[in-house]
Design a protein around this motif. Sequence first.
Motif, PDB file in Angstrom:
ATOM      1  N   LYS A  39       1.140  -1.347   0.265  1.00 25.77           N
ATOM      2  CA  LYS A  39      -0.354   0.229   0.207  1.00 25.77           C
ATOM      3  C   LYS A  39       0.814   1.409  -0.026  1.00 25.77           C
ATOM      4  CE  LYS A  39      -0.650  -0.160   4.945  1.00 25.77           C
ATOM      5  NZ  LYS A  39      -1.941  -0.351   5.599  1.00 25.77           N
ATOM      6  N   ASP A  40       1.970   1.045   0.306  1.00 24.20           N
ATOM      7  CA  ASP A  40       3.237   2.659   0.398  1.00 24.20           C
ATOM      8  C   ASP A  40       4.238   2.442  -0.565  1.00 24.20           C
ATOM      9  OD1 ASP A  40       1.839   3.005   2.838  1.00 24.20           O
ATOM     10  OD2 ASP A  40       2.860   3.145   4.507  1.00 24.20           O
ATOM     11  N   THR A  41       3.944   1.464  -1.976  1.00 24.91           N
ATOM     12  CA  THR A  41       4.716   1.178  -2.727  1.00 24.91           C
ATOM     13  C   THR A  41       4.526   2.754  -3.309  1.00 24.91           C
ATOM     14  OG1 THR A  41       3.935  -1.159  -2.920  1.00 24.91           O
ATOM     15  CG2 THR A  41       5.484   0.250  -5.242  1.00 24.91           C
ATOM     16  N   PHE A  42       4.296   3.525  -3.239  1.00 21.85           N
ATOM     17  CA  PHE A  42       4.452   4.475  -5.387  1.00 21.85           C
ATOM     18  C   PHE A  42       4.912   5.863  -3.782  1.00 21.85           C
ATOM     19  CE2 PHE A  42       0.849   2.342  -7.314  1.00 21.85           C
ATOM     20  CZ  PHE A  42       1.458   2.156  -8.025  1.00 21.85           C
ATOM     21  N   PHE A  43       4.769   5.916  -2.382  1.00 21.98           N
ATOM     22  CA  PHE A  43       4.695   6.741  -1.654  1.00 21.98           C
ATOM     23  C   PHE A  43       6.757   6.360  -1.371  1.00 21.98           C
ATOM     24  CE2 PHE A  43       6.235   8.218   2.175  1.00 21.98           C
ATOM     25  CZ  PHE A  43       5.967   9.805   2.076  1.00 21.98           C
ATOM     26  N   GLN A  45       8.659   4.500  -3.569  1.00 25.04           N
ATOM     27  CA  GLN A  45       8.995   4.915  -4.468  1.00 25.04           C
ATOM     28  C   GLN A  45       9.833   6.699  -4.918  1.00 25.04           C
ATOM     29  OE1 GLN A  45      11.226   2.168  -6.672  1.00 25.04           O
ATOM     30  NE2 GLN A  45      12.003   4.360  -7.628  1.00 25.04           N
ATOM     31  N   SER A  46       9.102   7.139  -5.098  1.00 25.79           N
ATOM     32  CA  SER A  46       8.846   8.541  -4.854  1.00 25.79           C
ATOM     33  C   SER A  46      10.084   9.417  -3.906  1.00 25.79           C
ATOM     34  CB  SER A  46       7.915   9.609  -4.559  1.00 25.79           C
ATOM     35  OG  SER A  46       7.126  11.295  -4.499  1.00 25.79           O
ATOM     36  N   GLU A  47       9.379   8.474  -2.738  1.00 25.89           N
ATOM     37  CA  GLU A  47      10.340   9.762  -1.314  1.00 25.89           C
ATOM     38  C   GLU A  47      12.103   8.740  -1.963  1.00 25.89           C
ATOM     39  OE1 GLU A  47       9.670   7.326   2.314  1.00 25.89           O
ATOM     40  OE2 GLU A  47      10.012   9.039   3.272  1.00 25.89           O
ATOM     41  N   LYS A  48      11.926   7.252  -2.569  1.00 23.88           N
ATOM     42  CA  LYS A  48      13.546   7.388  -3.132  1.00 23.88           C
ATOM     43  C   LYS A  48      14.173   7.850  -4.034  1.00 23.88           C
ATOM     44  CE  LYS A  48      13.356   2.204  -1.806  1.00 23.88           C
ATOM     45  NZ  LYS A  48      13.078   1.289  -2.735  1.00 23.88           N
ATOM     46  N   THR A  49      13.316   8.782  -5.328  1.00 19.61           N
ATOM     47  CA  THR A  49      13.836   9.209  -6.630  1.00 19.61           C
ATOM     48  C   THR A  49      13.635  10.843  -5.720  1.00 19.61           C
ATOM     49  OG1 THR A  49      11.944   7.915  -7.694  1.00 19.61           O
ATOM     50  CG2 THR A  49      12.817  10.021  -8.098  1.00 19.61           C
ATOM     51  N   GLN A  50      13.151  11.093  -4.910  1.00 23.53           N
ATOM     52  CA  GLN A  50      13.651  12.322  -3.975  1.00 23.53           C
ATOM     53  C   GLN A  50      14.656  12.382  -3.117  1.00 23.53           C
ATOM     54  OE1 GLN A  50       9.381  14.096  -3.079  1.00 23.53           O
ATOM     55  NE2 GLN A  50       8.950  13.687  -4.957  1.00 23.53           N
ATOM     56  N   LYS A  51      14.843  12.215  -2.991  1.00 24.81           N
ATOM     57  CA  LYS A  51      16.182  11.668  -1.604  1.00 24.81           C
ATOM     58  C   LYS A  51      17.619  12.425  -2.175  1.00 24.81           C
ATOM     59  CE  LYS A  51      18.725   8.432   1.148  1.00 24.81           C
ATOM     60  NZ  LYS A  51      18.596   7.257   1.354  1.00 24.81           N
ATOM     61  N   GLY A  52      18.022  13.171  -1.764  1.00 24.82           N
ATOM     62  CA  GLY A  52      18.916  14.357  -1.879  1.00 24.82           C
ATOM     63  C   GLY A  52      18.948  15.123  -2.229  1.00 24.82           C
ATOM     64  N   TRP A  53      16.996  15.475  -2.729  1.00 19.05           N
ATOM     65  CA  TRP A  53      16.790  16.746  -3.660  1.00 19.05           C
ATOM     66  C   TRP A  53      17.224  17.698  -2.259  1.00 19.05           C
ATOM     67  CZ3 TRP A  53      12.467  15.644  -7.092  1.00 19.05           C
ATOM     68  CH2 TRP A  53      12.848  14.608  -8.258  1.00 19.05           C
ATOM     69  N   ASN A  54      17.586  19.167  -3.431  1.00 21.67           N
ATOM     70  CA  ASN A  54      17.580  20.481  -2.343  1.00 21.67           C
ATOM     71  C   ASN A  54      15.526  20.962  -2.657  1.00 21.67           C
ATOM     72  OD1 ASN A  54      20.053  20.507  -1.893  1.00 21.67           O
ATOM     73  ND2 ASN A  54      20.427  22.045  -3.987  1.00 21.67           N
ATOM     74  N   ARG A  55      15.311  21.996  -1.110  1.00 23.10           N
ATOM     75  CA  ARG A  55      14.504  21.702  -0.952  1.00 23.10           C
ATOM     76  C   ARG A  55      13.915  23.082  -1.295  1.00 23.10           C
ATOM     77  NH1 ARG A  55      10.439  19.064   1.361  1.00 23.10           N
ATOM     78  NH2 ARG A  55       9.434  20.339   2.408  1.00 23.10           N
ATOM     79  N   VAL A  56      13.325  23.615  -1.953  1.00 21.83           N
ATOM     80  CA  VAL A  56      12.320  24.517  -3.488  1.00 21.83           C
ATOM     81  C   VAL A  56      12.301  25.686  -2.121  1.00 21.83           C
ATOM     82  CG1 VAL A  56      11.161  25.805  -4.615  1.00 21.83           C
ATOM     83  CG2 VAL A  56      12.303  23.248  -5.234  1.00 21.83           C
ATOM     84  N   LYS A  57      12.806  26.690  -1.864  1.00 22.67           N
ATOM     85  CA  LYS A  57      12.230  27.964  -1.002  1.00 22.67           C
ATOM     86  C   LYS A  57      10.519  28.632  -1.187  1.00 22.67           C
ATOM     87  CE  LYS A  57      16.567  29.007   1.366  1.00 22.67           C
ATOM     88  NZ  LYS A  57      17.580  29.857   1.317  1.00 22.67           N
ATOM     89  N   ARG A  58      10.068  28.494  -0.674  1.00 19.10           N
ATOM     90  CA  ARG A  58       8.498  29.433  -1.287  1.00 19.10           C
ATOM     91  C   ARG A  58       8.589  30.599  -0.751  1.00 19.10           C
ATOM     92  NH1 ARG A  58       2.835  26.114  -0.395  1.00 19.10           N
ATOM     93  NH2 ARG A  58       2.429  27.699  -1.419  1.00 19.10           N
ATOM     94  N   ILE A  59       7.948  31.812  -1.904  1.00 27.28           N
ATOM     95  CA  ILE A  59       7.875  33.188  -2.089  1.00 27.28           C
ATOM     96  C   ILE A  59       6.680  33.204  -1.390  1.00 27.28           C
ATOM     97  CG2 ILE A  59       8.100  35.253  -2.773  1.00 27.28           C
ATOM     98  CD1 ILE A  59      10.093  33.487  -4.479  1.00 27.28           C
ATOM     99  N   ASN A  60       6.435  33.912  -0.489  1.00 26.40           N
ATOM    100  CA  ASN A  60       5.059  34.151  -0.285  1.00 26.40           C
ATOM    101  C   ASN A  60       4.171  35.126  -0.402  1.00 26.40           C
ATOM    102  OD1 ASN A  60       3.963  31.578   0.930  1.00 26.40           O
ATOM    103  ND2 ASN A  60       4.728  32.504   3.508  1.00 26.40           N
TER     104      ASN A  60
END
Length: 61
Positions: A39-43, A45-60
Amino acid sequence: MISYFTDFVLFAIFVIGLTATMGVLANGIGSGLFGGKTKDTFFQQSEKTQKGWNRVKRINR
């Protein structure tokens, strides 16, 4: 005649919305109850793909 078309459109929107809502609920309940180990397969896999990515800062604004 206009009231007939108004009723028809409102009923069509209601039926389409109800069908879409029931589909989402049934999918969520079904994957939660009968998903088992997958039940958590897609989550995961997405977590593995995004590992090591930099966070994007949001501008409000």
